[in-house]
Scaffold this motif. Structure first.
Motif, PDB file in Angstrom:
ATOM      1  N   PRO A  34     -56.875  67.815 106.194  1.00  0.00           N
ATOM      2  CA  PRO A  34     -56.719  68.062 104.752  1.00  0.00           C
ATOM      3  C   PRO A  34     -56.562  66.748 103.987  1.00  0.00           C
ATOM      4  O   PRO A  34     -55.844  65.843 104.414  1.00  0.00           O
ATOM      5  CB  PRO A  34     -55.435  68.906 104.680  1.00  0.00           C
ATOM      6  N   LYS A  35     -57.239  66.652 102.863  1.00  0.00           N
ATOM      7  CA  LYS A  35     -57.300  65.397 102.101  1.00  0.00           C
ATOM      8  C   LYS A  35     -55.941  64.959 101.560  1.00  0.00           C
ATOM      9  O   LYS A  35     -55.721  63.784 101.325  1.00  0.00           O
ATOM     10  CB  LYS A  35     -58.298  65.519 100.941  1.00  0.00           C
ATOM     11  N   ARG A  36     -55.031  65.901 101.390  1.00  0.00           N
ATOM     12  CA  ARG A  36     -53.721  65.523 100.850  1.00  0.00           C
ATOM     13  C   ARG A  36     -52.910  64.667 101.831  1.00  0.00           C
ATOM     14  O   ARG A  36     -51.947  64.030 101.450  1.00  0.00           O
ATOM     15  CB  ARG A  36     -52.938  66.762 100.442  1.00  0.00           C
ATOM     16  N   TYR A  37     -53.324  64.633 103.115  1.00  0.00           N
ATOM     17  CA  TYR A  37     -52.635  63.797 104.100  1.00  0.00           C
ATOM     18  C   TYR A  37     -53.155  62.364 104.112  1.00  0.00           C
ATOM     19  O   TYR A  37     -52.566  61.491 104.738  1.00  0.00           O
ATOM     20  CB  TYR A  37     -52.791  64.375 105.505  1.00  0.00           C
ATOM     21  N   ALA A  38     -54.260  62.117 103.436  1.00  0.00           N
ATOM     22  CA  ALA A  38     -54.924  60.810 103.525  1.00  0.00           C
ATOM     23  C   ALA A  38     -54.056  59.634 103.103  1.00  0.00           C
ATOM     24  O   ALA A  38     -53.952  58.662 103.852  1.00  0.00           O
ATOM     25  CB  ALA A  38     -56.231  60.820 102.747  1.00  0.00           C
ATOM     26  N   PRO A  39     -53.431  59.660 101.938  1.00  0.00           N
ATOM     27  CA  PRO A  39     -52.717  58.442 101.526  1.00  0.00           C
ATOM     28  C   PRO A  39     -51.562  58.071 102.445  1.00  0.00           C
ATOM     29  O   PRO A  39     -51.263  56.894 102.625  1.00  0.00           O
ATOM     30  CB  PRO A  39     -52.186  58.775 100.135  1.00  0.00           C
ATOM     31  N   ASN A  43     -54.929  57.851 106.776  1.00  0.00           N
ATOM     32  CA  ASN A  43     -55.375  56.465 106.599  1.00  0.00           C
ATOM     33  C   ASN A  43     -54.707  55.555 107.625  1.00  0.00           C
ATOM     34  O   ASN A  43     -55.339  54.654 108.180  1.00  0.00           O
ATOM     35  CB  ASN A  43     -55.083  55.968 105.186  1.00  0.00           C
ATOM     36  N   ARG A  44     -53.424  55.787 107.871  1.00  0.00           N
ATOM     37  CA  ARG A  44     -52.679  54.970 108.839  1.00  0.00           C
ATOM     38  C   ARG A  44     -53.179  55.222 110.258  1.00  0.00           C
ATOM     39  O   ARG A  44     -53.279  54.288 111.066  1.00  0.00           O
ATOM     40  CB  ARG A  44     -51.182  55.277 108.728  1.00  0.00           C
ATOM     41  N   ILE A  45     -53.499  56.466 110.576  1.00  0.00           N
ATOM     42  CA  ILE A  45     -54.024  56.794 111.906  1.00  0.00           C
ATOM     43  C   ILE A  45     -55.334  56.056 112.137  1.00  0.00           C
ATOM     44  O   ILE A  45     -55.533  55.432 113.182  1.00  0.00           O
ATOM     45  CB  ILE A  45     -54.199  58.321 112.060  1.00  0.00           C
ATOM     46  N   PHE A  46     -56.215  56.107 111.158  1.00  0.00           N
ATOM     47  CA  PHE A  46     -57.493  55.416 111.317  1.00  0.00           C
ATOM     48  C   PHE A  46     -57.298  53.910 111.379  1.00  0.00           C
ATOM     49  O   PHE A  46     -57.967  53.215 112.146  1.00  0.00           O
ATOM     50  CB  PHE A  46     -58.465  55.792 110.196  1.00  0.00           C
ATOM     51  N   GLU A  47     -56.368  53.396 110.593  1.00  0.00           N
ATOM     52  CA  GLU A  47     -56.085  51.958 110.607  1.00  0.00           C
ATOM     53  C   GLU A  47     -55.594  51.507 111.992  1.00  0.00           C
ATOM     54  O   GLU A  47     -56.020  50.471 112.497  1.00  0.00           O
ATOM     55  CB  GLU A  47     -55.030  51.655 109.543  1.00  0.00           C
ATOM     56  N   LEU A  48     -54.721  52.286 112.616  1.00  0.00           N
ATOM     57  CA  LEU A  48     -54.217  51.932 113.944  1.00  0.00           C
ATOM     58  C   LEU A  48     -55.330  51.994 114.988  1.00  0.00           C
ATOM     59  O   LEU A  48     -55.437  51.114 115.852  1.00  0.00           O
ATOM     60  CB  LEU A  48     -53.057  52.851 114.336  1.00  0.00           C
ATOM     61  N   ALA A  49     -56.166  53.033 114.928  1.00  0.00           N
ATOM     62  CA  ALA A  49     -57.276  53.142 115.875  1.00  0.00           C
ATOM     63  C   ALA A  49     -58.256  51.983 115.683  1.00  0.00           C
ATOM     64  O   ALA A  49     -58.766  51.425 116.668  1.00  0.00           O
ATOM     65  CB  ALA A  49     -57.990  54.481 115.701  1.00  0.00           C
TER      66      ALA A  49
END
Length: 142
Positions: A34-39, A43-49
């Protein structure tokens, strides 16, 4: 000439491919969430990966000729492992948040299982590379 699948071994470069697949899977999950989790979360999950992938690539691009360069390579592998270990609690948070969500995403169980496999495999591969590097570069000049 091809090698029979049953006789294939693990490549010394497998840690890079696994990190790439981890980043790709993170991208896939983060775009489905869900897009409301992005900010705050995806975003942090993708940044860590992405950090895991970038750090193992950086480590692989260092060809040590002295102890300092070997230490730089070790530092990149350590940073990759730190990002990898920090990814797990963020994924747990995402999983818990989605389970509380009224529309409950049916794909989340399989996605988290796959994340777990990637994280476990990558941690083992990084550990193997660090051990091999320790043996290979222990006699380099200071």
């Amino acid at each position: 000439m091809s090698v029979i699948k049953a006789m294939r071994g693990e490549s010394s470069m497998q840690f890079i491919e696994t990190a790439r697949r981890l980043e790709l899977h993170a991208f896939s999950v983060c775009t489905k969430a869900p897009k409301r989790y992005a900010p705050l979360l995806t975003n942090r999950i993708f940044e860590l990966a992405s950090t895991v992938h970038e750090e193992v690539r950086a480590a692989n691009n260092i060809y040590p000729h002295n102890q300092h360069e070997a230490q730089m390579r070790r530092d990149h592998l350590i940073n990759a492992n730190i990002a990898l270990q920090n990814l797990s609690p963020k994924l747990t948070l995402l999983y818990d948040a989605i389970l509380q969500n009224p529309e409950k995403c049916p794909w989340i169980d399989h996605a988290m299982k796959e994340f777990g496999e990637y994280i476990t495999d990558e941690a083992q591969l990084i550990s193997k590379v660090r051990k091999a590097d320790h043996e290979r570069y222990k006699d380099l000049p200071a």
